[in-house]
Enzyme design. Structure first.
Site, PDB file in Angstrom:
ATOM      1  N   GLY A  67      -7.422  -3.258  35.986  1.00 40.67           N
ATOM      2  CA  GLY A  67      -7.110  -2.230  35.001  1.00 40.67           C
ATOM      3  C   GLY A  67      -7.357  -2.700  33.586  1.00 40.67           C
ATOM      4  O   GLY A  67      -6.796  -3.712  33.155  1.00 40.67           O
TER       5      GLY A  67
ATOM      6  N   GLY B 100      -7.309  -0.338  30.864  1.00 40.76           N
ATOM      7  CA  GLY B 100      -6.934   0.759  29.984  1.00 40.76           C
ATOM      8  C   GLY B 100      -6.058   0.281  28.845  1.00 40.76           C
ATOM      9  O   GLY B 100      -6.089  -0.894  28.470  1.00 40.76           O
TER      10      GLY B 100
ATOM     11  N   ASN C 166       2.994   0.549  19.335  1.00 42.49           N
ATOM     12  CA  ASN C 166       4.052   1.189  20.121  1.00 42.49           C
ATOM     13  C   ASN C 166       5.429   1.043  19.483  1.00 42.49           C
ATOM     14  O   ASN C 166       6.418   1.509  20.050  1.00 42.49           O
ATOM     15  CB  ASN C 166       4.071   0.647  21.559  1.00 42.49           C
ATOM     16  CG  ASN C 166       4.678  -0.738  21.657  1.00 42.49           C
ATOM     17  OD1 ASN C 166       4.651  -1.521  20.697  1.00 42.49           O
ATOM     18  ND2 ASN C 166       5.242  -1.052  22.815  1.00 42.49           N
TER      19      ASN C 166
ATOM     20  N   ILE D 159       2.731  -4.555  36.442  1.00 44.04           N
ATOM     21  CA  ILE D 159       3.437  -3.972  35.300  1.00 44.04           C
ATOM     22  C   ILE D 159       4.100  -2.644  35.662  1.00 44.04           C
ATOM     23  O   ILE D 159       4.817  -2.070  34.848  1.00 44.04           O
ATOM     24  CB  ILE D 159       2.527  -3.803  34.067  1.00 44.04           C
ATOM     25  CG1 ILE D 159       1.488  -2.707  34.263  1.00 44.04           C
ATOM     26  CG2 ILE D 159       1.864  -5.128  33.700  1.00 44.04           C
ATOM     27  CD1 ILE D 159       0.791  -2.313  32.962  1.00 44.04           C
TER      28      ILE D 159
ATOM     29  N   SER E  13      13.098   8.364  30.207  1.00 43.28           N
ATOM     30  CA  SER E  13      12.848   6.939  29.963  1.00 43.28           C
ATOM     31  C   SER E  13      14.130   6.113  30.031  1.00 43.28           C
ATOM     32  O   SER E  13      15.206   6.555  29.597  1.00 43.28           O
ATOM     33  CB  SER E  13      12.197   6.755  28.589  1.00 43.28           C
ATOM     34  OG  SER E  13      12.111   5.385  28.255  1.00 43.28           O
TER      35      SER E  13
ATOM     36  N   LYS F 105      -0.250   6.217  20.729  1.00 50.72           N
ATOM     37  CA  LYS F 105      -0.342   4.814  20.297  1.00 50.72           C
ATOM     38  C   LYS F 105      -1.530   4.547  19.375  1.00 50.72           C
ATOM     39  O   LYS F 105      -1.451   3.662  18.518  1.00 50.72           O
ATOM     40  CB  LYS F 105      -0.412   3.888  21.516  1.00 50.72           C
ATOM     41  CG  LYS F 105       0.876   3.799  22.312  1.00 50.72           C
ATOM     42  CD  LYS F 105       0.726   2.815  23.454  1.00 50.72           C
ATOM     43  CE  LYS F 105       1.970   2.741  24.301  1.00 50.72           C
ATOM     44  NZ  LYS F 105       1.836   1.741  25.390  1.00 50.72           N
TER      45      LYS F 105
END
Length: 293
Positions: free
Chosen positions: A136, A138, A97, A230, A20, A76
């Site tokens: 999307g 989700g 988060n 995104i 990350s 999450k």
């Protein structure tokens, strides 16, 4: 007399988080602000831990003196039952988060929605929100939809391959935002929806390095549309490139990633991060990755 430098210890909990870019973004901002700021990935896959071990991870972090944790997939939702307090927006979204550890208590926030809201305001100032099509519905899509409606979107068309999920999300969001219209749609509706839309937001994995391609026929885009993605690895997805070539105003996924990080930094430290400085560093990190690849 020497002054004690404020120090912070934070982490990122989730599956596959070792690569990350969030830790170096936070640490660089901490350095610039004169903080001792250490941010460590806590990769559940590498540790052989399941997502439902997040409560144990939280308690261990508290014992070890962590100031807070960022939480990502698959934790999450799982983390909610272990928190002492949850912000109203995170409670509505059913996802956290960012967890700050304060006076021994776990306090949950959601910077997915606030990060996108900040990205939209800074990257597409003045964007028309009369009607927006979102691809999307989700987890990330839920936060983005919430941000769009919070920003004043009048009509939001949620397009998802899973019709039941889109319908459930539309119903839930309609309850939160009764003055807006939220509809569940399918990809077959896009040729009818796009001529009516001001903008398009993309919230699926399509365009990531592992999932190349575009999420819709680029011929549906017009120069009057604004387009937000995104996905940020790569930063210039095929959608971003195609929209730019069409003359659309474009928001790349890096803006949301930086918005999330800046909000989490503030929650952890109480200090405002500089989003443009963080974006500059973020783009350096992405460029270095692309060169290494």
């Amino acid at each position: 007399m020497s002054q004690r430098t404020e120090s912070y210890l934070v982490g990122l909990v989730g599956d596959g988080v070792t690569p990350s870019l969030t830790p170096p973004m936070h640490e660089r901002e901490g350095d610039v602000q004169g903080l001792r700021y250490l941010y460590r990935p806590i990769d559940l896959l590498e540790l052989g831990l399941a997502g439902d071990s997040v409560g144990e991870v939280l308690r261990s972090a508290r014992t070890l003196g962590f100031n807070g944790l960022n939480i990502t997939h698959p934790c999450k939702q799982l983390v909610l039952q272990h928190l002492d307090e949850v912000s109203p927006d995170a409670r509505r979204l059913g996802a956290v988060n960012t967890v700050v550890i304060r006076d021994g208590r776990f306090i949950g926030h959601n910077t997915d929605f606030s990060g996108f809201a900040a990205a939209l305001a800074s990257g597409l100032p003045g964007a028309r929100l009369d009607r927006v099509v979102q691809l999307g519905a989700g987890g990330a899509g839920s936060a983005v939809a919430y941000a769009l409606l919070s920003a004043g979107a009048k009509t939001l068309d949620l397009v998802d391959m899973d019709a039941e999920r889109a319908a459930a999300r539309a119903e839930e969001l309609s309850g939160f935002f009764p003055d807006s219209t939220v509809t569940a749609r399918t990809t077959a509706d896009l040729p009818q929806l796009m001529p009516l839309a001001d903008g398009l937001v993309h919230c699926t994995p399509v365009g990531m390095a592992a999932h190349p391609g575009v999420p819709l026929d680029l011929e549906l885009l017009e120069s009057r549309h604004w387009v937000a993605d995104i996905v940020y690895r790569p930063i210039d997805t095929e959608l971003v490139q195609g929209a730019r070539a069409k003359g659309c105003d474009v928001l790349d996924g890096g803006r949301m990633a930086v918005g999330q990080a800046a909000d989490a930094f503030r929650i952890f430290t109480g200090l405002d991060a500089d989003p443009e400085r963080m974006r500059s560093h973020f783009l350096e990190l992405v460029a270095a990755e692309e060169v290494a690849a």
